[in-house]
Structures are given as structure tokens and as C-alpha cells.
Design a protein around this motif. Sequence first.
Motif, PDB file in Angstrom:
ATOM      1  N   UNK A   1       0.855  -1.194   0.000  1.00 50.50           N
ATOM      2  CA  UNK A   1       0.000   0.000   0.000  1.00 50.50           C
ATOM      3  C   UNK A   1       0.884   1.235   0.000  1.00 50.50           C
ATOM      4  N   UNK A   2       0.570   2.186  -0.873  1.00 53.86           N
ATOM      5  CA  UNK A   2       1.183   3.513  -0.795  1.00 53.86           C
ATOM      6  C   UNK A   2       0.078   4.546  -0.981  1.00 53.86           C
ATOM      7  N   UNK A   3       0.426   5.797  -1.182  1.00 41.90           N
ATOM      8  CA  UNK A   3      -0.612   6.834  -1.256  1.00 41.90           C
ATOM      9  C   UNK A   3      -1.478   6.714  -2.513  1.00 41.90           C
ATOM     10  N   UNK A   4      -1.012   5.973  -3.531  1.00 40.76           N
ATOM     11  CA  UNK A   4      -1.729   5.883  -4.796  1.00 40.76           C
ATOM     12  C   UNK A   4      -2.557   4.611  -4.936  1.00 40.76           C
ATOM     13  N   UNK A   5      -2.134   3.528  -4.306  1.00 39.26           N
ATOM     14  CA  UNK A   5      -2.769   2.242  -4.608  1.00 39.26           C
ATOM     15  C   UNK A   5      -2.560   1.220  -3.501  1.00 39.26           C
ATOM     16  N   UNK A   6      -3.386   0.194  -3.542  1.00 36.17           N
ATOM     17  CA  UNK A   6      -3.140  -1.062  -2.859  1.00 36.17           C
ATOM     18  C   UNK A   6      -2.925  -2.122  -3.932  1.00 36.17           C
ATOM     19  N   UNK A   7      -1.972  -3.023  -3.709  1.00 35.36           N
ATOM     20  CA  UNK A   7      -1.737  -4.125  -4.649  1.00 35.36           C
ATOM     21  C   UNK A   7      -2.304  -5.394  -4.025  1.00 35.36           C
ATOM     22  N   UNK A   8      -3.234  -6.024  -4.731  1.00 41.75           N
ATOM     23  CA  UNK A   8      -3.859  -7.263  -4.263  1.00 41.75           C
ATOM     24  C   UNK A   8      -3.283  -8.437  -5.048  1.00 41.75           C
ATOM     25  N   UNK A   9      -2.811  -9.447  -4.331  1.00 41.45           N
ATOM     26  CA  UNK A   9      -2.424 -10.701  -4.972  1.00 41.45           C
ATOM     27  C   UNK A   9      -3.482 -11.736  -4.606  1.00 41.45           C
ATOM     28  N   UNK A  10      -4.052 -12.375  -5.616  1.00 39.82           N
ATOM     29  CA  UNK A  10      -5.158 -13.298  -5.376  1.00 39.82           C
ATOM     30  C   UNK A  10      -4.668 -14.714  -5.103  1.00 39.82           C
ATOM     31  N   UNK A  11      -5.420 -15.418  -4.261  1.00 46.80           N
ATOM     32  CA  UNK A  11      -5.078 -16.795  -3.896  1.00 46.80           C
ATOM     33  C   UNK A  11      -5.160 -17.706  -5.119  1.00 46.80           C
ATOM     34  N   UNK A  12      -4.231 -18.616  -5.287  1.00 46.97           N
ATOM     35  CA  UNK A  12      -4.312 -19.555  -6.419  1.00 46.97           C
ATOM     36  C   UNK A  12      -5.430 -20.564  -6.206  1.00 46.97           C
ATOM     37  N   UNK A  13      -5.978 -21.048  -7.315  1.00 45.19           N
ATOM     38  CA  UNK A  13      -7.011 -22.101  -7.241  1.00 45.19           C
ATOM     39  C   UNK A  13      -6.565 -23.349  -8.002  1.00 45.19           C
TER      40      UNK A  13
END
Length: 600
Positions: free
Chosen positions: A231-243
Amino acid sequence: MTINEVAAGESRARLEENLDRVEELSKRLVSALTRRHPTPQALSGPDSALYAKAVQAYAQEWVNNPAKLIEQQVSFWGKTVTTFVEAQQQLARGKLEAPQDSGPSDKRFKNPLWDSHPYFNYVKQQYLINADAIHQAVDAIEDMDEKEKRRLRYFSQQIVDMFAPTNFLATNPDALMKAVETEGESLVRGLENLVADLEANNGELVVRLADENAFEIGENIATARGEVIYRNRMMEVIQYNPTTEQVQETPVVLFPPWINKFYILDLKPQNSMIRWVVDQGYTLFVVSWINPDAKYRDVGLEAYVEEGFLKAIEIAKDVCDVPKVNAVGYCIAGTTLCLTLSLMKKRGDKSVRSATFFTALTDFSDQGEFTPFLQDDFADGIEEEINQEGILPSFIMARTFSFLRSNDLIYGPAIRSYMMGETPPAFDLLYWNGDGANLPGLMFTQYLRGLCQRNEFAEGTFEMFGEKLSVKDVDVPVMSIAAESDHIAAARDVYRGVQLMGSRSKQFVMGQSGHIAGIVNPPSKGKYGHFVHDDLSLDFDTWTKTADFREGSWWPHWEDWLKKRSGKKVPARIPGDSAYEPICPAPGTYVKIKAAKQIQ
């Protein structure tokens, strides 16, 4: 006391109760309107010069070709008188029946009374006659700049739509019948809806399209499992769980537009592109952008590139321990991904193996349906608003897009909510549509002036980080997805930009439907097809005529292309690592920041 007297007493009591509610609601209405920050006049319509030019051109037409205009006027008078006489004759007969010619069909006039009742049929037909006369008058103007005429055509259509009889209680049989059936209750509920919408948007009238109480982000929409790892002032980075047990070596980094929220790609499990990509065996990172407030006044496109695109790519490379990623950009994020790729080319950065663009414009030489909003008077109004607020409030962009389909996205919902007193539907897509985001002042000015108005990226003169960026610098393998009936990023304009790219490997795919449904089109639905053609040297019309049509979603076609650029299979990766430990579960916190609450 008779039954009739009891009923009359109950009816009077209900009427008095409704009047009390109206008085209370009127006070709230006034209070809500006092909180409104007036927007620049230019954002509500064109300057007077446009109409002056139209009058001058129309007068010139009278001089050059009076016969044509007189013929139009005589036709208008004749139709008007004929319609009036027919209505009089129907009323004189004392029977409510449809005239022999009830006029052209229009989905706004579905109630049978529009055809069978002489009063409503007269109102409908005269409105359609007036509308046709206005269209003819605009079309008849020849001595006028084409861009100005396009603007005149647009704004005249807005006037035509606004004055439709369905928009007024006295000439809307559905609303009148509902008011009678409910003893005025529907009108009171409608006023409650109106006041609630004004209160929710600081005095600005933004028609609610969906029942906001029916959805909760992370509970029944945006529910794909993953972790925010940065997380920074511009964005959150989401990594999704593998299926899947194994995944492709090269990860996918997806950049959604920051005009709306990313969860358009994860509304519900059955139409979630995020879930689908993960299920195909890819490690997926998705950026969730901040919803900025006035503190972001001086944040420009540079911050989105440096602190957003480049940082997210770096994170995906580090977490997956790979040298390259496959990048995806949607709408304005696709445009900015192109800017980023040009910058990376200048810097010798080869971190992107392939790029996919969803409805992304890079050549703005033809402004299409946005022509009315990209002229100096409107742009000056935007800058005035930005100077006042520090941001472009979300409702202005939402209103601009809505007016491209005003009957469907403004007047129709307003009628149902304010005149019929209906609760907006529990529709996830419309809920997302109303969950907009503000835009930083500097960023939008750069986009509006540099890209949209001056077309500097296509011209190779857009400056950023001391470099002159050009769409021709984009040389990675590219697939661009456009939508056949897109009102925002017209397919022919998207295609023209792809033709300018310097990539040796380029594909263009045109899906059916529009800006959203053309992209969010899961294979399980079997709904919209798509067009493909390998020869991008053709002009757009020839490409569309000779392209192969394929049934169903374009997603599998894209995935076949993507897999060839994704390396070998490796064990599935869980979100994060020692350098990027999970912060909170998806969908994160930035996506839940509401735009209206930002504007004080």
C-alpha cells in the motif's frame, strides 16, 4: 357512522399524514440544497457562442435555400394541425380509443394510454413532431464547422430528451395512475428518494441507479479471495489466492481505471474475470487505486506511472522472482499503460513481456461522442472546478457519461424514483456504476489538455519525466480489445491507436456490446460473440467487414494468446513474501472509500 364515512375519514387522515411528511421533507430539501457547491456554468451547457453560430448559420440557410426551410416549416405546421384535429375528433366522440395512426413506437411510451387516450396520444405525437422538427432544423444547417455542428446536434438532443412528456407528472400516465392508486403515497416516497439523493451528494442531484443497501463490498460483491500485499498513497496491490496446483511462471498485473472501482471485474463469482484468470492457472496482481481528496490536487500522471504502474510491476517481479510480467490496462489505465511502456522503452526497461488493453484509447484525433465535452468552454469549466475543489468530483464524470445515454441513465431512473416512488433495483452493475471516484486536479488537466485535446501521445510530443513519449514506442506483443457499441472508447478509435503502435506482434479483437458488457463477458454466459482478423493494415471499415465472427466470449481467445507468453508451469504461489507480507484481505480498504464523503 356509515362505511363510506369511515373510509372518507381514513382517507383524510392518510392525506394529512402525507402532507406532514411533505412539509418535513421540504425542510430537508432546502437544507440539502444549501450545502451544494455551485459548479461552473460551462459544465452545464455550451457557451452562448455555439447558439449564436447556429442562428447565424440557420439565417444564412434561409438566404441560400429558403424553399427547403419553408418546406420543413409547412410540414411541421401540417403535422401539428392534423394531430390537434384528430385529438379533438376523438374527444368529441366521447369514446377513448386509439386513433388510426398512433404514431411511431418509443419505449418511453409503453403505457397503453399513450395510444388509446386522445389527450396523452396528442401530447406524445406533438412531442415527437417537435423533436423531429428540431432534428431537421439542425441537419439543415450546412455553413457550420462540423465539430460545432456535432456539438449543436448533441445539445439539441439533450433538450429534446429533457422535455419529453414522460418527465413531467401532468403528462405521465404511469405516475398519475400510481399517485391515484396510492393516494399520493408514491409522490411522497418519490420526494423522500429525491431528498435522500441530494443529501448523499452534498446538494448535487445524482440519481441513484441501484439500492445501495443491497450490497456490501467484500461481502456479496468483490469477494474473490486474496491479500493486499502493498500500500502507498496511490494504490493497494492485491495478490489473489491460487485455485490451481500449478500456475504459469509469468504473472499477470492488471491495472483497472481509477474513474471507477476495480471490482467491475469481480462483481459476483459467475461473472468475475479475476476469478476466471486465477482459475486458468495465473498468478494475478490487481491494483486498487486510492479515491483521492483535495490533498491530491497536485498529483499528476507521473505519480500514477511511477508510484502505480512501475511499482506494481516491480512488486510482481519481486514476489514471483521473475524478470518480466504480462500487463493489462483497462480504459484510462490502458492509455496510461501505453504511456508507461513508452517511458520504459526510453529507459531500456524490459520488464513487460506482453500488454493487453481493454477499451483503451491512445489516438484522440477523432473525439467522437465526447466532442461536446472536449472543447475549450467545457475544459475551462473543468479547470475552474479543479481550481476550486482541488479534484474533479466523481459526480461530474458520472453525469458526463450518463448524458451520453440520458434516457436510460438519467430520466428513466429519475421517473421511477422521484415520480413513481420506487426503490432503485438491487443490481450490482448499477451499484458499481454509482460508486465512482474523484480525480486529482493536475492528473485530469494533463489528460484532458495533453492527451484528449492536443493528442500529444499519438503525435509523439507528450512530455513526462523529461522524455517525449509516443504511442509508436510501444513495441511489446499487444492484444487490444474493443467493444462494438462502446460509447466511451469507440472501436474505430481504439483500432486507429493500435495501428500506430510499434509492436511487430499485434492483435485486435472486437467484442459485441459496450464498454462494460463487451469486457465483462464470461464464457459461461454464452452471450456476446467477438470478431478477429490478423491484418491490421486494413482500414477499420474493411477490417470489420472481413473479420471472422466467433460465438461466445473472447476470454478463451485471449488466454490462448497469453499462455504463449507466460513461460513454463511452476508451483502455485500464495500471496506475498518476506518483503511484501499480507496487510489485509482482499478487496482491501481503498476500494471502500466513497467519493461523496470526500467532498466537504
